[in-house]
Design an enzyme around this catalytic site. Structure first.
Site, short mmCIF file in Angstrom:
data_model
loop_
_atom_site.label_atom_id
_atom_site.label_comp_id
_atom_site.label_asym_id
_atom_site.label_seq_id
_atom_site.Cartn_x
_atom_site.Cartn_y
_atom_site.Cartn_z
N CYS A 1 9.30 0.28 15.28
CA CYS A 1 10.49 0.38 14.43
C CYS A 1 10.12 0.92 13.05
O CYS A 1 8.94 0.98 12.68
CB CYS A 1 11.17 -0.99 14.31
SG CYS A 1 10.40 -2.13 13.13
N CYS B 1 7.95 -1.56 10.95
CA CYS B 1 6.54 -1.70 11.37
C CYS B 1 5.75 -0.41 11.16
O CYS B 1 4.53 -0.47 10.96
CB CYS B 1 6.48 -2.15 12.83
SG CYS B 1 7.03 -3.86 13.07
N CYS C 1 5.15 -2.73 17.95
CA CYS C 1 6.50 -2.27 17.61
C CYS C 1 6.47 -0.94 16.88
O CYS C 1 5.63 -0.73 16.00
CB CYS C 1 7.18 -3.33 16.73
SG CYS C 1 8.88 -2.92 16.27
N ASP D 1 25.33 -11.49 23.24
CA ASP D 1 25.44 -11.28 21.79
C ASP D 1 24.94 -12.54 21.11
O ASP D 1 25.00 -13.63 21.68
CB ASP D 1 26.89 -11.02 21.38
CG ASP D 1 27.68 -12.33 21.28
OD1 ASP D 1 27.79 -12.88 20.17
OD2 ASP D 1 28.18 -12.81 22.32
N ASP E 1 35.38 -10.46 19.72
CA ASP E 1 35.55 -11.85 20.14
C ASP E 1 36.95 -12.29 19.69
O ASP E 1 37.41 -11.92 18.62
CB ASP E 1 34.46 -12.69 19.46
CG ASP E 1 34.50 -14.15 19.85
OD1 ASP E 1 35.42 -14.54 20.58
OD2 ASP E 1 33.61 -14.89 19.42
#
Length: 372
Positions: free
Chosen positions: A308, A311, A306, A268, A95
């Protein structure tokens, strides 16, 4: 991919403006629609690059303003750029710093030449011109650079919107002229306040200059949600279809779904990482405030849908214990989950567009949400 464009369209939704594509950078190709985790200071807070690879992050975002102040773009350049400095081998977008300068407006003065501002760290006087913004980003070695723009507050008088947008156009032309390392892509930023006509006109002005992609700036600055969606819907049809379309700084999971519905390719936001550190976690059934006492002896995973790392291995009770105890591990595990949720959501959106069932996906997304 058309000539000189990094974007290739793979397929489009028959039910909305949603589209499935890919963007080619010198670092590789990333699939769109995409969410970019925010790594403001050359780090996505609380996680490692290896964590990001595991959750299939394709591109992350760094910030020119913060890296310009600390540790300095010249130091990073000595390390071969951001990729080497932070050990990240995916693509990086930087940015320009315009939004940060806007956020620190009490410390900044905007003129035709650029932005004079004081460091938020020590108060030292600094200056960033459009040419400086490009030079700094070229030194950082990012794969996608953003033009320096002037972010417009909400609400704002039409005269201020017109003058500020015109300045952004002039700065954009100067950024393009200063852009010497063409292997690094440069995106223009669309302003125009909350005015449909001014947004359309600004897209046309930027397209005339010619960029590698186009971003919608100046949203999520305090306006109500429906107005943000309205401005996105009013802007994306005028953006060149042959190039990537990026909605800056947005937002919630619902914002991503709605942005894709309206034709956005790239997003984003600090929300998944910041909220993780504040104990607000995103799940397939809605938000979980993990400090709440209801989770004190909850043996279940944060989100049964989930897969991940968090989890798979930890209970809600343990995550609550870590958070209320202010253990550092809380930030790490919560951030892994929230980013995985966002990235997995985008993967599901991409598949839904490929199978031309994005309307059903959108309906199911809202149908599963519960309020805590």
């Amino acid at each position: 991919m058309t000539e000189n464009s990094p974007y290739t369209l793979k397929c489009s939704s028959s039910e909305s403006r949603a589209r499935r594509g890919e963007v080619k950078t010198r670092q590789g190709t990333f699939q769109t629609p995409v969410f970019m985790p925010v790594g403001t200071q050359a780090t996505v807070k609380a996680v490692t690059p290896e964590n990001l690879y595991e959750m299939n992050a394709q591109i992350i975002l760094g910030n020119t303003y913060h890296l310009f102040i600390r540790p300095g773009h010249k130091l990073i350049e000595k390390f071969g750029g951001l990729h080497s400095f932070m050990n990240w081998q995916g693509s990086i977008l930087t940015d320009s710093g315009g939004f940060q300068i806007f956020s620190l407006k009490d410390l900044a003065t905007i003129t035709e030449e650029g932005a004079a501002f004081r460091s938020h760290l020590d108060g030292s006087k600094l200056f960033l011109s459009p040419e400086d913004a490009v030079q700094v980003q070229q030194s950082l070695g990012s794969d996608i650079m953003m033009c320096l723009d002037t972010c417009i507050p909400y609400p704002a008088e039409k005269k201020e919107i017109i003058e500020s947008t015109a300045l952004t156009t002039r700065w954009a032309a100067r950024c393009r002229a200063a852009h010497t390392k063409r292997e690094q892509l440069l995106f223009g930023i669309i302003q125009g306040g909350m005015d449909h006509t001014l947004r359309k006109r600004h897209v046309e002005e930027l397209a005339e200059i010619g960029f590698d992609g186009y971003a919608i700036g100046g949203l999520s600055v305090g306006e109500e949600k429906e107005l943000m969606y309205d401005m996105t819907e009013a802007t994306t049809p005028h953006m060149p279809d042959a190039y990537p379309k990026y909605l800056m700084g947005v937002g919630t999971p619902g914002d991503l779904v709605e942005g894709v519905w309206r034709g956005v390719d790239m997003f984003d936001c600090v929300m998944p990482t910041r909220n993780a550190r504040n104990g607000m976690l995103f799940t397939s059934r809605g938000r979980v405030v993990i400090k709440n006492s209801r989770y004190r002896d909850d043996m279940g995973p944060l989100d049964e849908a989930c897969d991940c790392y968090t989890c798979r291995n930890y209970s809600r009770a343990y995550l609550r214990h870590l958070f209320v105890s202010r253990e550092i591990l809380s930030y790490h595990l919560n951030t892994i989950h929230n980013l995985h949720y966002y990235l997995n959501l985008m993967a599901g959106i991409r598949t839904a567009i490929e199978e031309d069932r994005f309307a059903a996906f959108r309906k199911d997304f809202y149908g599963r949400l519960e309020t805590e």
